[in-house]
Enzyme design. Structure first.
Site, short mmCIF file in Angstrom:
data_model
loop_
_atom_site.label_atom_id
_atom_site.label_comp_id
_atom_site.label_asym_id
_atom_site.label_seq_id
_atom_site.Cartn_x
_atom_site.Cartn_y
_atom_site.Cartn_z
CB CYS A 282 -0.98 0.01 1.17
SG CYS A 282 -0.24 -0.34 2.78
CG ASP B 28 -8.11 2.39 0.77
OD1 ASP B 28 -6.99 1.85 0.73
OD2 ASP B 28 -8.98 2.11 1.61
CG HIS C 40 -5.37 -0.82 1.56
ND1 HIS C 40 -5.42 0.47 2.03
CD2 HIS C 40 -4.32 -1.41 2.17
CE1 HIS C 40 -4.45 0.65 2.93
NE2 HIS C 40 -3.76 -0.47 3.02
#
Length: 469
Positions: free
Chosen positions: A302, A426, A428
């Site tokens: 990440c 994000d 992820h």
């Protein structure tokens, strides 16, 4: 210059190729320049002649701008409004051309605000053909040949007719050929000719599209003098690049070839905060997340992805020319600066904000500030610092805490109440480049202070913008 505020008109973009062919019977600089200038003058005469043809892309509409504004189909006249051309343009979903296609009701969409035209030249003249004559001359000479990539942009108002547009387009073509001539003569080395290439740049205030001609094959680093002249001409500050090739305007209808989504946050609605103001990332970035580039980094990559998003920002704003680094290149950079052992390259080990700072400095020459937050609950009090960062630097922020990393793209913050919301990208996410899924499911979205682990410590990497042209 083409102004593009929130206007209700249409942008006409005319592209095509013109052939530059020039015989040089001498290598004397003045005589070569004179011959090249005469060739450009011939091309300017061509675009003003009756043989010049403008074809509206994805439609049956063809216009002869210098032949009394002759237009086909016959339903269209010189007094037809430019914006009415939208109804003749075939979209991907339609099976037929013409007014019955129903295109007209969609013409206010962002993609429909640009009408693309193709520049052509008729090669035959009406009347009987004369017999060809062949002659042979023996002499030493140089022959210069180049294909000029014409690319003109004209902004029309809602009241502009096809007749008005044709006048502006022919003027734009003529002007662009003049600019191409200047660039050709300015950068010519001996008998080597650099093909001039037009690029469009969107300036900040007032928002305007400006076309600049650069010599293809000449690096941005060698064009600093020309860029300084442009900054002075348009009264732009010298602390950021506006006219590097990476800053060229990307038209809405053109897909990005690399497949990454750009600026997904632009489709989001800003949250309501009492007496709050919105402070956002400035410019364009690519969304980098898990599982892209045939790299399975699910569960450990990440921070690498957040770093890639930051690198894409510096690349696409023209501050650097280096491509976005891969995971291995990031790891190798950390080995090179002595932060990691050589066994780190090719591993699946996490990195954090400090490593992101080191890589940005090593690979891009970009410095960063680090903000330390002892626990997540303190992030709610960092509104002033974050707002000031987006106002002055405008770069994406990498935040790491525990085993998670995110990218902060902006904040909505109230100076009076202290209320704050964070715009989070994000890394992820593991799915396809589907903008609706990414925004609907919150992979790019506004989050409250409770988004952070209230007891975990966080480090924020705030990249600083270089002061260059």
């Amino acid at each position: 210059m083409v102004f593009v505020p929130s206007f209700t008109g249409t942008i006409l973009r005319l592209r095509g190729q013109l052939e530059l062919r020039c015989h040089l019977d001498s290598t004397d600089v003045l005589r070569m320049h004179k011959a090249i200038s005469e060739t450009f003058e011939t091309l300017r005469s061509q675009v003003k002649s009756e043989s010049c043809v403008l074809a509206v892309c994805d439609s049956p509409v063809v216009i002869w701008p210098n032949k009394g504004i002759n237009v086909t189909p016959e339903d269209i006249t010189p007094d037809t409004l430019c914006e009415d051309l939208h109804q003749w343009i075939q979209s991907d979903e339609q099976e037929s051309f013409g007014k019955k296609s129903g295109k007209k009701k969609n013409k206010r969409s962002s993609a429909a605000s640009v009408i693309n035209l193709h520049l052509m030249m008729e090669v035959t003249n009406p009347g009987p053909l004369s017999a060809p004559i062949l002659s042979r001359t023996v002499q030493k000479s140089h022959f210069l040949s180049a294909t000029l990539p014409m690319d003109c942009v004209v902004c029309t108002s809602c009241d502009d007719t096809i007749k008005d547009a044709c006048k502006h387009l022919v003027e734009a073509l003529t002007h662009q050929l003049c600019e191409m001539e200047k660039v050709t003569l300015r950068h010519m080395k001996g008998t080597t000719l650099f093909v001039p290439e037009p690029l469009h740049f969107l300036l900040p205030e007032p928002k305007a599209l400006v076309t600049v001609v650069y010599p293809a094959g000449v690096a941005d680093g060698q064009l600093e003098t020309q860029r300084k002249e442009l900054h002075q001409k348009f009264e732009l500050a010298d602390d950021r690049p506006y006219f590097r090739r990476a800053n060229a305007y990307h038209f809405p209808s053109e897909p990005y070839k690399d497949g990454y989504l750009r600026n997904p946050h632009l489709v989001l609605t800003h949250p309501t905060v009492d007496d709050g103001k919105v402070y956002l990332v400035q410019g364009i970035y690519s969304y980098h997340h898990y599982m892209q580039d045939r790299m399975d980094d699910n569960g450990w990559g990440c921070a690498y992805r957040s770093l890639q998003t930051i690198c894409s920002w510096f690349q696409q704003q023209g501050f650097v020319e280096q491509p976005v680094p891969t995971h291995k290149e990031i790891q190798q950079a950390l080995v090179d600066v002595g932060d990691k052992q050589s066994s780190f390259v090719g591993s699946r080990q996490w990195i954090g904000s400090i490593e992101v700072q080191a890589v940005l400095n090593q690979l891009l020459g970009v410095t960063s500030k680090i903000m330390f937050v002892s626990q997540g609950s303190e992030l709610a009090s960092k509104g002033r610092e974050l707002a000031n960062h987006f106002l002055t630097e405008g770069t994406p922020i990498m935040i790491g805490g525990g085993v998670l990393a995110h990218t902060i793209l902006g904040v909505t913050w109230s100076e009076t109440t202290g209320q704050i919301r964070y715009l989070i990208l994000d890394p992820h996410y593991t799915g396809a480049e589907d903008l609706q899924v990414i925004t609907d499911k919150g992979w790019c979205g506004w989050k409250g202070p409770d988004f952070w682990d209230q007891t975990a410590y966080y480090n924020l990497c705030l990249p600083q913008r270089p002061k260059i042209i």
